[in-house]
Design a protein around this motif. Structure first.
Motif, PDB file in Angstrom:
ATOM      1  N   ARG A 181      -1.313 -16.095   1.054  1.00 44.72           N
ATOM      2  CA  ARG A 181      -1.233 -14.780   1.685  1.00 44.72           C
ATOM      3  C   ARG A 181      -2.563 -14.345   2.302  1.00 44.72           C
ATOM      4  O   ARG A 181      -2.666 -13.258   2.859  1.00 44.72           O
ATOM      5  CB  ARG A 181      -0.734 -13.741   0.685  1.00 44.72           C
ATOM      6  CG  ARG A 181      -1.675 -13.380  -0.450  1.00 44.72           C
ATOM      7  CD  ARG A 181      -0.955 -12.414  -1.373  1.00 44.72           C
ATOM      8  NE  ARG A 181      -1.792 -11.926  -2.457  1.00 44.72           N
ATOM      9  CZ  ARG A 181      -1.367 -11.114  -3.410  1.00 44.72           C
ATOM     10  NH1 ARG A 181      -0.106 -10.711  -3.416  1.00 44.72           N
ATOM     11  NH2 ARG A 181      -2.176 -10.682  -4.358  1.00 44.72           N
ATOM     12  N   ALA A 200       4.753  -4.230  10.398  1.00 46.48           N
ATOM     13  CA  ALA A 200       3.645  -5.170  10.538  1.00 46.48           C
ATOM     14  C   ALA A 200       3.019  -5.044  11.925  1.00 46.48           C
ATOM     15  O   ALA A 200       3.723  -4.999  12.931  1.00 46.48           O
ATOM     16  CB  ALA A 200       4.134  -6.596  10.299  1.00 46.48           C
ATOM     17  N   ARG A 240       2.371  -6.753   6.581  1.00 47.57           N
ATOM     18  CA  ARG A 240       3.798  -6.807   6.284  1.00 47.57           C
ATOM     19  C   ARG A 240       4.435  -5.467   6.649  1.00 47.57           C
ATOM     20  O   ARG A 240       3.745  -4.507   7.003  1.00 47.57           O
ATOM     21  CB  ARG A 240       4.055  -7.112   4.803  1.00 47.57           C
ATOM     22  CG  ARG A 240       3.212  -8.228   4.218  1.00 47.57           C
ATOM     23  CD  ARG A 240       3.434  -9.565   4.882  1.00 47.57           C
ATOM     24  NE  ARG A 240       4.689 -10.187   4.524  1.00 47.57           N
ATOM     25  CZ  ARG A 240       5.110 -11.345   5.022  1.00 47.57           C
ATOM     26  NH1 ARG A 240       4.384 -12.003   5.897  1.00 47.57           N
ATOM     27  NH2 ARG A 240       6.263 -11.855   4.643  1.00 47.57           N
ATOM     28  N   ASP A 241       5.756  -5.398   6.541  1.00 44.87           N
ATOM     29  CA  ASP A 241       6.467  -4.171   6.924  1.00 44.87           C
ATOM     30  C   ASP A 241       6.403  -3.080   5.859  1.00 44.87           C
ATOM     31  O   ASP A 241       6.769  -1.941   6.125  1.00 44.87           O
ATOM     32  CB  ASP A 241       7.943  -4.487   7.212  1.00 44.87           C
ATOM     33  CG  ASP A 241       8.112  -5.313   8.483  1.00 44.87           C
ATOM     34  OD1 ASP A 241       7.190  -5.323   9.316  1.00 44.87           O
ATOM     35  OD2 ASP A 241       9.160  -5.953   8.626  1.00 44.87           O
TER      36      ASP A 241
END
Length: 233
Positions: free
Chosen positions: A183, A32, A78-79
């Motif tokens: 989100r 991220a 996000r990752d």
């Protein structure tokens, strides 16, 4: 005709780009906040048009997985790039407006009734849900569970068995709309502030103010990137 012999669907090129991007993020160990390669470079490396790359980036934006900064590149939120199948996005896009319309009608009335009928114990439950959501967001999460608890506590405080039953019948769709909203970039903190306004109106015993605060909140929930997205053939 049997299901096995239904017409075959050709994979869209931008969906193949999505899969390659997911694999790249994993292989490169991106996290991220890291920046993806420029669209021009991605198009050249993958041997596709920039339009195909742009379509893939838009799908990632719709899912809240990347943030495209004007003139500044595209960054991971996000990752990982755990991309939802495009067909699922299309189906959710079709049903989301009806769900949001139902939520506004039902939950506005529930907030109004909660301001009239809640007990001290029920008000405490709403407050606990609000605090839970705040802790979730402070810990880096979207606040989905706290959001669910908050709306459930408001529903319980309204003391309307029929409205509660209506809410139960669309619970799965409400969960979709909740996740879709939270989100969105910057949405968790905004949602928390709106929940706080709803709580304060209920605590003060002001039905009209509680209904207005809930309506404003659900209208914000309706402002999601998914509904602006036009799926490409």
């Amino acid at each position: 005709m049997s299901e096995a012999l239904r017409p075959m669907v050709r994979s869209r090129l931008y969906e193949q780009v999505l899969e390659r991007l997911r694999a790249h993020v994993t292989e490169a160990g991106l996290k991220a906040g890291d920046r993806l390669p420029a669209e021009r470079d991605l198009a050249a490396s993958l041997g596709v048009s920039r339009a195909s790359v742009k379509q893939a980036i838009v799908v990632l934006e719709v899912q809240g997985l990347v943030e495209a900064r004007h003139g500044g590149g595209t960054y991971l939120v996000r990752d990982t790039l755990d991309v939802e199948p495009v067909e699922q996005l299309v189906e959710r896009r079709k049903r989301l407006p009806d769900v949001l319309e139902a939520r506004e009608a039902l939950e506005t009335k529930l907030a109004e009734l909660a301001a009239e009928r809640r007990t001290d114990a029920e008000l405490a439950d709403i407050r606990l849900a609000l605090d839970f959501m705040r802790d979730e967001i402070a810990g880096g999460d979207f606040g989905v569970e706290g959001d669910r608890r908050f709306h459930a506590a408001v529903t319980a405080a309204a003391h309307s068995s029929l409205l509660a039953e209506f809410m139960k019948t669309i619970a799965a769709q409400i969960t979709e709309s909740r996740t879709e909203s939270l989100r969105q970039p910057g949405r968790p903190s905004r949602s928390l502030a709106q929940h706080t306004a709803i709580y304060e109106a209920i605590a003060a015993g002001e039905p009209k103010k509680a209904a207005m605060a809930m309506r404003r909140h659900v209208q914000t929930v309706a402002k999601v990137r998914l509904l602006d997205w036009v799926p490409e053939d």
